[in-house]
Write a protein that holds these residues in place. Structure first.
Motif, PDB file in Angstrom:
ATOM      1  N   GLN A 171      10.396 -64.765 -46.222  1.00 48.61           N
ATOM      2  CA  GLN A 171      10.108 -64.723 -47.856  1.00 48.61           C
ATOM      3  C   GLN A 171       9.555 -65.737 -47.437  1.00 48.61           C
ATOM      4  O   GLN A 171       7.928 -65.427 -48.670  1.00 48.61           O
ATOM      5  N   ARG A 205      11.552 -60.996 -53.997  1.00 46.71           N
ATOM      6  CA  ARG A 205      12.427 -59.794 -53.367  1.00 46.71           C
ATOM      7  C   ARG A 205      11.640 -58.854 -53.327  1.00 46.71           C
ATOM      8  O   ARG A 205      10.528 -58.123 -52.111  1.00 46.71           O
ATOM      9  N   GLU A 206      11.294 -58.106 -54.594  1.00 45.43           N
ATOM     10  CA  GLU A 206      10.691 -57.188 -54.822  1.00 45.43           C
ATOM     11  C   GLU A 206       9.038 -57.084 -54.546  1.00 45.43           C
ATOM     12  O   GLU A 206       8.070 -56.339 -53.978  1.00 45.43           O
ATOM     13  N   THR A 208       7.793 -58.707 -52.062  1.00 45.50           N
ATOM     14  CA  THR A 208       7.366 -59.027 -50.894  1.00 45.50           C
ATOM     15  C   THR A 208       7.678 -57.608 -50.068  1.00 45.50           C
ATOM     16  O   THR A 208       6.835 -57.333 -49.123  1.00 45.50           O
ATOM     17  N   VAL A 209       8.640 -57.103 -50.636  1.00 42.80           N
ATOM     18  CA  VAL A 209       8.674 -55.846 -50.410  1.00 42.80           C
ATOM     19  C   VAL A 209       7.939 -55.080 -50.665  1.00 42.80           C
ATOM     20  O   VAL A 209       6.931 -53.864 -49.859  1.00 42.80           O
ATOM     21  N   ALA A 219      10.567 -48.368 -43.874  1.00 35.00           N
ATOM     22  CA  ALA A 219      12.078 -48.796 -44.577  1.00 35.00           C
ATOM     23  C   ALA A 219      12.609 -49.857 -43.017  1.00 35.00           C
ATOM     24  O   ALA A 219      13.034 -50.590 -43.640  1.00 35.00           O
ATOM     25  N   ILE A 222      10.421 -52.678 -42.590  1.00 36.82           N
ATOM     26  CA  ILE A 222      10.528 -53.565 -43.481  1.00 36.82           C
ATOM     27  C   ILE A 222      11.972 -54.812 -43.523  1.00 36.82           C
ATOM     28  O   ILE A 222      11.993 -55.952 -43.838  1.00 36.82           O
ATOM     29  N   LEU A 226      12.198 -58.375 -42.774  1.00 39.55           N
ATOM     30  CA  LEU A 226      13.022 -59.812 -43.530  1.00 39.55           C
ATOM     31  C   LEU A 226      14.659 -59.950 -43.942  1.00 39.55           C
ATOM     32  O   LEU A 226      14.927 -60.143 -44.279  1.00 39.55           O
ATOM     33  N   VAL A 233      16.301 -51.918 -48.393  1.00 36.77           N
ATOM     34  CA  VAL A 233      15.403 -51.619 -48.205  1.00 36.77           C
ATOM     35  C   VAL A 233      14.904 -51.065 -49.360  1.00 36.77           C
ATOM     36  O   VAL A 233      14.226 -50.414 -50.421  1.00 36.77           O
ATOM     37  N   HIS A 236      15.211 -51.548 -53.260  1.00 36.45           N
ATOM     38  CA  HIS A 236      14.266 -52.478 -53.509  1.00 36.45           C
ATOM     39  C   HIS A 236      13.466 -51.644 -54.036  1.00 36.45           C
ATOM     40  O   HIS A 236      12.703 -51.756 -54.866  1.00 36.45           O
ATOM     41  N   VAL A 237      12.670 -50.242 -53.301  1.00 35.87           N
ATOM     42  CA  VAL A 237      11.451 -49.463 -53.297  1.00 35.87           C
ATOM     43  C   VAL A 237      12.188 -48.860 -54.847  1.00 35.87           C
ATOM     44  O   VAL A 237      11.215 -48.025 -55.271  1.00 35.87           O
TER      45      VAL A 237
END
Length: 268
Positions: A171, A205-206, A208-209, A219, A222, A226, A233, A236-237
């Motif tokens: 992160q 966190r969102e 970094t995604v 996904a 990712i 992470l 994932v 978050h998407v």
């Protein structure tokens, strides 16, 4: 506090760190909890690859950091050399935590590094807690304590903490990459970058995604980057779609670029 309670606190601190917007604060947040978990009194964390001549040394508590700042270049070089951990991990592929006494045996108390630590920090033993995916030179944390060596229980708890440390370090690196890509290295620019994310209600966190979506990662990729599940994932998407008012990945990336949330592609 029992070890299980200390691990619960370590987990809670790691989760809190993943919601921290300032990358430089992530490791200091973890240091106290890691020391408590492993029976230590102070922690040095390696924020980048170390050599004897270079490398960022972060320390906690503040008293330990102040003592390190008083060391000369020769002493700092001795610490960065990482005896005996550099030699120990260079000869094996596993990244299991180990104490200096277990790695070096009877040579450890008489080594220049041990004498330096005794004089500078009044500690006698060191526990190496490398990041699980680190290569050579090894990066991670060094936990210090006075008195007796670290126990088997301390080593077991350090091993349990390694995935948490790895997640926070991933992160931190992504947030720094995100800031560099948009902030051009200036403090004012970086604050503006943070404010744009806050205006869109994006969590760190969102963010970094979103950055990894911009790199066209799947996904699954990712999740591996992470250290989270594919299901997480996707969650978050979905949050990114809702907050940015989009319906698919491409639209999300284009919208984020227009808002200045991620770097725009350069000229061909």
């Amino acid at each position: 506090m029992g070890l299980d309670k200390a691990y619960e606190r370590m987990t809670a601190v790691a989760v809190a760190a993943l919601h921290e917007r300032e990358p430089a604060r992530l490791w200091p947040m973890l240091a106290g909890a890691l020391a408590e978990l492993c029976g230590g009194e102070a922690v040095i964390h390696k924020l980048d690859d170390w050599s004897e001549r270079a490398g960022t040394i972060g320390a906690a508590p503040d008293a330990a950091a102040a003592e390190l700042q008083r060391l000369g270049e020769a002493d700092l070089a001795l610490l960065r050399a990482g005896y005996p951990f550099a030699r120990h991990y260079a000869n094996r592929t596993d990244r299991m935590p180990v104490s200096a006494l277990r790695a070096a045996g009877r040579r450890w108390p008489h080594s220049p590094t041990a004498r330096l630590l005794g004089a500078a920090l009044d500690v006698h033993h060191v526990l190496g807690v490398p990041l699980p995916d680190s290569t050579t030179p090894v990066t991670g944390c060094l936990v210090y304590r006075a008195g007796r060596d670290f126990t088997d229980d301390h080593l077991a708890m350090a091993e349990r903490a390694q995935p948490l440390l790895a997640a926070v370090e991933r992160q931190r690196r992504l947030l720094e990459k995100w800031r560099r890509g948009l902030g051009h290295g200036g403090a004012t620019d970086e604050r503006a970058v943070d404010e744009r994310a806050v205006d869109c209600a994006l969590t760190p966190r969102e963010t970094t995604v979103l950055l990894l979506l911009t790199d066209a990662l799947t996904a699954d990729a990712i999740g591996r980057r992470l250290g989270i599940s594919v299901r997480t994932v996707h969650k978050h998407v979905e949050n990114l779609y809702r907050k940015l008012g989009t319906r698919d990945r491409l639209g999300t990336v284009l919208r984020a670029q227009r808002l200045g949330l991620v770097p725009s592609p350069g000229p061909p």
